[in-house]
Design a protein around this motif. Structure first.
Motif, PDB file in Angstrom:
ATOM      1  N   LEU A 140      -0.085   3.431   0.413  1.00  0.00           N
ATOM      2  CA  LEU A 140      -1.297   2.965  -0.270  1.00  0.00           C
ATOM      3  C   LEU A 140      -2.234   4.104  -0.651  1.00  0.00           C
ATOM      4  O   LEU A 140      -3.055   3.947  -1.545  1.00  0.00           O
ATOM      5  N   GLU A 141      -2.121   5.253   0.021  1.00  0.00           N
ATOM      6  CA  GLU A 141      -2.974   6.390  -0.328  1.00  0.00           C
ATOM      7  C   GLU A 141      -2.788   6.790  -1.781  1.00  0.00           C
ATOM      8  O   GLU A 141      -3.726   7.235  -2.448  1.00  0.00           O
ATOM      9  N   GLN A 142      -1.573   6.625  -2.297  1.00  0.00           N
ATOM     10  CA  GLN A 142      -1.282   6.967  -3.676  1.00  0.00           C
ATOM     11  C   GLN A 142      -1.516   5.790  -4.630  1.00  0.00           C
ATOM     12  O   GLN A 142      -1.692   5.977  -5.834  1.00  0.00           O
ATOM     13  N   GLN A 143      -1.516   4.590  -4.099  1.00  0.00           N
ATOM     14  CA  GLN A 143      -1.606   3.403  -4.944  1.00  0.00           C
ATOM     15  C   GLN A 143      -3.034   2.897  -5.131  1.00  0.00           C
ATOM     16  O   GLN A 143      -3.330   2.235  -6.121  1.00  0.00           O
ATOM     17  N   LEU A 144      -3.913   3.222  -4.192  1.00  0.00           N
ATOM     18  CA  LEU A 144      -5.293   2.743  -4.277  1.00  0.00           C
ATOM     19  C   LEU A 144      -6.149   3.697  -5.100  1.00  0.00           C
ATOM     20  O   LEU A 144      -5.987   4.915  -5.031  1.00  0.00           O
ATOM     21  N   VAL A 172      -9.419  -4.234  19.446  1.00  0.00           N
ATOM     22  CA  VAL A 172      -9.730  -4.355  18.017  1.00  0.00           C
ATOM     23  C   VAL A 172      -8.495  -3.947  17.222  1.00  0.00           C
ATOM     24  O   VAL A 172      -7.838  -2.952  17.543  1.00  0.00           O
ATOM     25  N   LEU A 173      -8.181  -4.716  16.202  1.00  0.00           N
ATOM     26  CA  LEU A 173      -7.081  -4.387  15.296  1.00  0.00           C
ATOM     27  C   LEU A 173      -7.636  -4.213  13.882  1.00  0.00           C
ATOM     28  O   LEU A 173      -8.360  -5.072  13.383  1.00  0.00           O
ATOM     29  N   ILE A 174      -7.294  -3.075  13.269  1.00  0.00           N
ATOM     30  CA  ILE A 174      -7.620  -2.821  11.864  1.00  0.00           C
ATOM     31  C   ILE A 174      -6.298  -2.604  11.137  1.00  0.00           C
ATOM     32  O   ILE A 174      -5.549  -1.683  11.471  1.00  0.00           O
ATOM     33  N   ALA A 175      -5.990  -3.453  10.179  1.00  0.00           N
ATOM     34  CA  ALA A 175      -4.711  -3.350   9.466  1.00  0.00           C
ATOM     35  C   ALA A 175      -4.942  -3.415   7.963  1.00  0.00           C
ATOM     36  O   ALA A 175      -5.612  -4.322   7.469  1.00  0.00           O
ATOM     37  N   VAL A 176      -4.399  -2.432   7.248  1.00  0.00           N
ATOM     38  CA  VAL A 176      -4.465  -2.407   5.782  1.00  0.00           C
ATOM     39  C   VAL A 176      -3.029  -2.408   5.273  1.00  0.00           C
ATOM     40  O   VAL A 176      -2.283  -1.449   5.493  1.00  0.00           O
ATOM     41  N   LYS A 177      -2.644  -3.484   4.602  1.00  0.00           N
ATOM     42  CA  LYS A 177      -1.268  -3.647   4.150  1.00  0.00           C
ATOM     43  C   LYS A 177      -1.224  -4.031   2.670  1.00  0.00           C
ATOM     44  O   LYS A 177      -2.196  -4.563   2.127  1.00  0.00           O
ATOM     45  N   ARG A 178      -0.069  -3.797   2.084  1.00  0.00           N
ATOM     46  CA  ARG A 178       0.166  -4.295   0.728  1.00  0.00           C
ATOM     47  C   ARG A 178       1.002  -5.560   0.822  1.00  0.00           C
ATOM     48  O   ARG A 178       2.022  -5.592   1.509  1.00  0.00           O
ATOM     49  N   LYS A 179       0.543  -6.610   0.145  1.00  0.00           N
ATOM     50  CA  LYS A 179       1.292  -7.856   0.085  1.00  0.00           C
ATOM     51  C   LYS A 179       1.498  -8.214  -1.376  1.00  0.00           C
ATOM     52  O   LYS A 179       0.582  -8.661  -2.061  1.00  0.00           O
ATOM     53  N   ILE A 180       2.718  -7.992  -1.856  1.00  0.00           N
ATOM     54  CA  ILE A 180       3.096  -8.171  -3.264  1.00  0.00           C
ATOM     55  C   ILE A 180       2.148  -7.338  -4.128  1.00  0.00           C
ATOM     56  O   ILE A 180       2.204  -6.130  -4.089  1.00  0.00           O
ATOM     57  N   ASN A 181       1.237  -7.965  -4.873  1.00  0.00           N
ATOM     58  CA  ASN A 181       0.353  -7.225  -5.761  1.00  0.00           C
ATOM     59  C   ASN A 181      -1.098  -7.256  -5.292  1.00  0.00           C
ATOM     60  O   ASN A 181      -2.030  -7.245  -6.099  1.00  0.00           O
ATOM     61  N   SER A 182      -1.287  -7.294  -3.983  1.00  0.00           N
ATOM     62  CA  SER A 182      -2.652  -7.328  -3.462  1.00  0.00           C
ATOM     63  C   SER A 182      -2.769  -6.465  -2.205  1.00  0.00           C
ATOM     64  O   SER A 182      -1.770  -6.149  -1.555  1.00  0.00           O
TER      65      SER A 182
END
Length: 241
Positions: A140-144, A172-182
């Motif tokens: 995501l570093e390259q996609q955002l 505490v959980l912090i999660a940043v993921k890609r789901k299809i196109n979001s």
């Protein structure tokens, strides 16, 4: 023929009413976003004022007292007072550097999202009571875009600040993921939780919601007293700039 003409006029009238209603809704939404931006700026200024007064100001006041003791020869150990003054000044510099990092938006675009979030996590862990897990798709570093990274960082910053202040959470959980196109951001804690009816108009949550909506995203909050809190932000992915 007259009946058909009346029908056409009716359709045009309804269309104009619809267009007018859509314009009003658009203006209202713009006003809400503008108000949220103003509220966020006020909130940041207030927090900055507290940090400067409660931390930096107190540290420098202590240094001033120590140096006055040295100047008046009222310090039992001159070298010790000078050493402590130097240590306090170093602490003040670190506090100012921390505040500067928090306010510097260009830094996110320069170094990416991971390092600033890890710094937030390190601050949370200082209490020695909270375990924090961070999950992040490195691609995501390259996609955002820079703006998207900043939006995600500000939301994480806002919510983790809420957790540190009010949640009394052990995990505490912090999660940043890609789901299809979001992009999917999840921030979850096992703390005190809260009653949504009592805090739904709070500035913090309003800022998070409006940050997401600015990028055509959405916010979902799941919480109740004693059951922790989970916030989910879904934002459409676009090409990084």
């Amino acid at each position: 023929m007259p009946v058909r003409a009346i029908g056409v006029v009716h359709d045009i009238t309804e269309m104009k009413k619809l267009e007018a209603r859509l314009r009003r809704q658009k203006i209202q939404k713009q006003q809400e976003i503008s108000q949220a931006i103003i509220s966020a700026q006020d909130h940041i200024c207030n927090e900055l004022g507290k940090e400067l007064h409660d931390n930096v100001n107190q540290i420098l006041a202590t240094v001033n007292i120590l140096l006055e003791y040295v100047q008046k020869d009222e310090c039992g150990n001159r070298e010790d007072c000078l050493l402590k003054s130097q240590q306090y000044i170093h602490s003040a510099i670190e506090e100012i550097r921390k505040i500067s990092k928090t306010l510097n938006t260009s830094r996110i675009k320069e170094v990416g999202l991971i390092k600033p979030v890890e710094e937030i996590i390190a601050t949370i862990k200082l209490n020695g009571l909270t375990e924090v897990k961070f999950e992040y798709d490195s691609e995501l570093e390259q996609q955002l875009s820079g703006e998207q990274k900043l939006m995600l960082f500000r939301i994480i910053q806002e919510q983790t600040n809420n957790i540190s202040k009010y949640a009394e959470a052990g995990k505490v959980l912090i999660a940043v993921k890609r789901k299809i196109n979001s992009i999917h951001l999840l921030i979850q804690d096992n703390g005190r939780g809260f009653d949504m009816e009592q805090v739904k108009r709070g500035i913090g949550l309003a800022n998070i919601r409006n940050r997401a909506e600015t990028f055509n995203g959405s916010l979902n909050i799941i919480t109740s007293p004693g059951k922790g809190c989970s916030i989910e932000v879904m934002v459409p992915l676009r090409d990084a700039k």
